[in-house]
Design a protein around this motif. Structure first.
Motif, PDB file in Angstrom:
ATOM      1  N   HIS A   1      26.981   7.058  -5.088  1.00  0.00           N
ATOM      2  CA  HIS A   1      27.729   6.672  -6.297  1.00  0.00           C
ATOM      3  C   HIS A   1      29.231   6.659  -5.990  1.00  0.00           C
ATOM      4  O   HIS A   1      29.941   5.718  -6.346  1.00  0.00           O
ATOM      5  CB  HIS A   1      27.455   7.665  -7.429  1.00  0.00           C
ATOM      6  CG  HIS A   1      26.035   7.712  -7.892  1.00  0.00           C
ATOM      7  ND1 HIS A   1      25.665   7.442  -9.195  1.00  0.00           N
ATOM      8  CD2 HIS A   1      24.882   8.001  -7.242  1.00  0.00           C
ATOM      9  CE1 HIS A   1      24.350   7.575  -9.323  1.00  0.00           C
ATOM     10  NE2 HIS A   1      23.855   7.920  -8.147  1.00  0.00           N
TER      11      HIS A   1
ATOM     12  N   ARG B   1      30.898   6.381  -3.219  1.00  0.00           N
ATOM     13  CA  ARG B   1      31.358   5.282  -2.339  1.00  0.00           C
ATOM     14  C   ARG B   1      31.477   3.984  -3.136  1.00  0.00           C
ATOM     15  O   ARG B   1      32.404   3.205  -2.936  1.00  0.00           O
ATOM     16  CB  ARG B   1      30.379   5.092  -1.167  1.00  0.00           C
ATOM     17  CG  ARG B   1      30.571   6.114  -0.054  1.00  0.00           C
ATOM     18  CD  ARG B   1      29.876   5.659   1.215  1.00  0.00           C
ATOM     19  NE  ARG B   1      28.435   5.528   1.069  1.00  0.00           N
ATOM     20  CZ  ARG B   1      27.572   6.533   1.191  1.00  0.00           C
ATOM     21  NH1 ARG B   1      27.996   7.737   1.485  1.00  0.00           N
ATOM     22  NH2 ARG B   1      26.274   6.337   1.058  1.00  0.00           N
ATOM     23  N   GLN B   2      30.524   3.761  -4.050  1.00  0.00           N
ATOM     24  CA  GLN B   2      30.599   2.524  -4.837  1.00  0.00           C
ATOM     25  C   GLN B   2      31.819   2.528  -5.757  1.00  0.00           C
ATOM     26  O   GLN B   2      32.526   1.532  -5.854  1.00  0.00           O
ATOM     27  CB  GLN B   2      29.332   2.340  -5.659  1.00  0.00           C
ATOM     28  CG  GLN B   2      28.136   1.954  -4.806  1.00  0.00           C
ATOM     29  CD  GLN B   2      26.877   1.834  -5.618  1.00  0.00           C
ATOM     30  OE1 GLN B   2      26.903   1.852  -6.839  1.00  0.00           O
ATOM     31  NE2 GLN B   2      25.753   1.729  -4.933  1.00  0.00           N
ATOM     32  N   TYR B   3      32.078   3.642  -6.410  1.00  0.00           N
ATOM     33  CA  TYR B   3      33.279   3.707  -7.257  1.00  0.00           C
ATOM     34  C   TYR B   3      34.525   3.502  -6.400  1.00  0.00           C
ATOM     35  O   TYR B   3      35.439   2.761  -6.755  1.00  0.00           O
ATOM     36  CB  TYR B   3      33.380   5.067  -7.961  1.00  0.00           C
ATOM     37  CG  TYR B   3      32.357   5.313  -9.047  1.00  0.00           C
ATOM     38  CD1 TYR B   3      32.169   4.393 -10.073  1.00  0.00           C
ATOM     39  CD2 TYR B   3      31.598   6.484  -9.069  1.00  0.00           C
ATOM     40  CE1 TYR B   3      31.235   4.632 -11.088  1.00  0.00           C
ATOM     41  CE2 TYR B   3      30.671   6.727 -10.078  1.00  0.00           C
ATOM     42  CZ  TYR B   3      30.495   5.792 -11.078  1.00  0.00           C
ATOM     43  OH  TYR B   3      29.591   6.019 -12.076  1.00  0.00           O
TER      44      TYR B   3
ATOM     45  N   ASP C   1      34.916   1.986  -3.659  1.00  0.00           N
ATOM     46  CA  ASP C   1      35.043   0.687  -2.990  1.00  0.00           C
ATOM     47  C   ASP C   1      35.613  -0.411  -3.890  1.00  0.00           C
ATOM     48  O   ASP C   1      36.025  -1.451  -3.386  1.00  0.00           O
ATOM     49  CB  ASP C   1      33.669   0.215  -2.489  1.00  0.00           C
ATOM     50  CG  ASP C   1      33.256   0.951  -1.220  1.00  0.00           C
ATOM     51  OD1 ASP C   1      34.117   1.675  -0.678  1.00  0.00           O
ATOM     52  OD2 ASP C   1      32.098   0.810  -0.801  1.00  0.00           O
TER      53      ASP C   1
ATOM     54  N   GLN D   1      18.249   2.156  -7.853  1.00  0.00           N
ATOM     55  CA  GLN D   1      19.191   1.223  -7.243  1.00  0.00           C
ATOM     56  C   GLN D   1      18.528   0.178  -6.356  1.00  0.00           C
ATOM     57  O   GLN D   1      19.184  -0.759  -5.910  1.00  0.00           O
ATOM     58  CB  GLN D   1      20.268   1.995  -6.459  1.00  0.00           C
ATOM     59  CG  GLN D   1      19.815   2.562  -5.131  1.00  0.00           C
ATOM     60  CD  GLN D   1      19.101   3.908  -5.266  1.00  0.00           C
ATOM     61  OE1 GLN D   1      18.860   4.384  -6.366  1.00  0.00           O
ATOM     62  NE2 GLN D   1      18.758   4.536  -4.144  1.00  0.00           N
TER      63      GLN D   1
ATOM     64  N   SER E   1      25.808  -4.407  -7.514  1.00  0.00           N
ATOM     65  CA  SER E   1      25.543  -3.004  -7.181  1.00  0.00           C
ATOM     66  C   SER E   1      25.434  -2.282  -8.523  1.00  0.00           C
ATOM     67  O   SER E   1      25.861  -2.812  -9.554  1.00  0.00           O
ATOM     68  CB  SER E   1      26.691  -2.406  -6.367  1.00  0.00           C
ATOM     69  OG  SER E   1      27.769  -2.077  -7.219  1.00  0.00           O
TER      70      SER E   1
ATOM     71  N   ARG F   1      28.935  -2.174 -10.079  1.00  0.00           N
ATOM     72  CA  ARG F   1      29.439  -3.498 -10.509  1.00  0.00           C
ATOM     73  C   ARG F   1      28.672  -3.985 -11.733  1.00  0.00           C
ATOM     74  O   ARG F   1      29.246  -4.505 -12.691  1.00  0.00           O
ATOM     75  CB  ARG F   1      29.254  -4.493  -9.344  1.00  0.00           C
ATOM     76  CG  ARG F   1      29.901  -5.832  -9.532  1.00  0.00           C
ATOM     77  CD  ARG F   1      31.393  -5.759  -9.232  1.00  0.00           C
ATOM     78  NE  ARG F   1      32.193  -5.726 -10.437  1.00  0.00           N
ATOM     79  CZ  ARG F   1      33.397  -5.164 -10.535  1.00  0.00           C
ATOM     80  NH1 ARG F   1      33.964  -4.574  -9.527  1.00  0.00           N
ATOM     81  NH2 ARG F   1      34.059  -5.190 -11.651  1.00  0.00           N
TER      82      ARG F   1
END
Ligand SMILES: NC(=O)c1ccc[n+]([C@@H]2O[C@H](COP(=O)([O-])OP(=O)(O)OC[C@H]3O[C@@H](n4cnc5c(N)ncnc54)[C@H](O)[C@@H]3O)[C@@H](O)[C@H]2O)c1
Length: 333
Positions: free
Chosen positions: A19, A21-23, A25, A126, A271, A274
């Motif tokens: 989670h 890493r996604q935020y 990025d 996910q 993702s 997103r």
């Protein structure tokens, strides 16, 4: 200038880093705070993502920080209470790890409270954003195997609530998230202990029917056939196989391939983070919505309830406990 979404993570252990890493990025997202009862877990957040605001009490974080997005990455018993607190604190997008709860009553409350507070709820299924599964959806939409009739899913070595939830969620996605008519199943606790704070299983099978006519069969655990999320889809004009041990991630054969196995190109799209932002801005459900998470839970708990009642269970499921724990408490498994 577009909005910057302020995000936080609650429970800074293993899966939370996916989670985070996604935020981290996305340029329109700022990971501003984190919460964990273990300060060392939060120190890692500072080292890896530059998150300086640490809270040992997630309630204090929710009341002190204006937050748009929150991930709930604790063990299972805390998923509902933290998600409900986040919705009531005004968070607009909540990504709660799977499974969302251990009872339908609580899952219903999570969906209803999030709706009432205008919060989008997503569950950590996910895999709906991973290439082979997206490629499968495309093959189905293109009618390559005709009409989907039957799905066989295998979750070798995996617990039903922990791992089988992903297999069931994917199977449901391939069946167009059609509501379920009934489910039947059997479970074997074996040496099952607990996983992420709830009772787990050694073996299980489940069989259910969707309202659109698709039938689905799941086997998982220690003694199942081989393959993890090894899913076979049978249509009127061909078949698709995902995750065949030793085989490609995705292959299919149909009249258009003269019955020979073929592969297809596919890629990841979007993702969970997103899609959460898009869901908020477009005021629609997330691809892995709370509603879909609740439907997957209905199958998981329905399999257990069928074992408890020794009968086929008509759905929607109306039991309000965790059937496996109730059976353990009663000495029935
Ligand atoms: N989606 C996936 O593919 C996937 C993969 C692994 C795990 N999970 C799920 O994620 C959840 C967490 O799994 P994990 O492997 O990250 O566990 P973990 O034990 O590594 O991390 C959990 C964290 O929560 C913290 N915590 C405990 N109580 C807390 C509280 N009151 N407030 C804040 N933090 C608290 C712990 O200190 C720990 O750091 C489980 O529900 C599991 O099922 C999902």
């Amino acid at each position: 200038m577009s909005k910057t979404y302020r995000a936080a993570v609650i429970g800074c252990g293993g899966i939370s880093h996916l989670h985070a890493r996604q935020y981290h990025d996305f340029e329109d997202v700022e990971l501003v705070a984190c919460s964990d009862i273990n300060p060392e877990a939060m120190t890692r957040y500072e080292e890896r993502y530059g998150v300086k605001r640490h809270y040992e009490d997630y309630g204090a974080m929710l009341s002190e920080e204006p937050l748009d997005l929150v991930s709930v990455c604790t063990w299972i018993p805390l998923h509902p209470v933290i998600s409900l607190a986040a919705a009531k604190a005004g968070v607009k997008g909540i990504i709660c790890e799977k499974p969302m709860a251990t009872s339908m009553t609580v899952a219903n409350e999570m969906v209803d409270v999030c709706d009432a507070h205008g919060a989008k709820l997503a569950i950590g299924h996910q895999l709906r954003f991973d290439g082979p599964y997206i490629g499968t959806r495309q093959l189905l939409a293109d009618g390559i195997i005709g009409d989907l009739v039957k799905i066989h899913g295998i979750c070798e070595g995996g617990d039903l609530m922990d791992n089988g939830t992903h297999t069931v969620d994917l199977m449901r996605w391939f069946a167009d998230d059609s509501p379920h008519e009934w489910v039947m199943g059997q479970i074997s606790r074996g040496a099952g202990g607990t996983k992420f704070g709830i009772a787990s299983l050694e073996d299980y099978v489940g069989y259910w029917k969707h309202e659109n006519g698709v039938r689905a069969f799941l086997e998982g655990g220690k003694r199942s056939a081989r393959g993890y999320h090894h899913i076979h889809l049978y249509g009127t004009e061909g078949e698709i196989e995902l995750g065949a041990p030793g085989g490609p991630a995705l292959r299919y054969r149909a009249s258009s391939t003269a019955g020979h196995w073929a592969t297809t190109s596919y890629g990841n799209d979007s993702s969970p983070v997103r899609d959460m932002i898009d869901a908020i801005e477009e005021d629609r459900d997330h691809r892995s919505s709370g509603r879909n998470g609740r439907a997957a839970l209905e199958i998981l708990l329905g399999i257990m309830e069928s074992a408890r009642q020794r009968a086929l269970i008509e759905l929607p499921l109306s039991v309000d406990d965790y059937p496996l724990q109730a059976m353990i408490d009663a000495g029935d498994v």
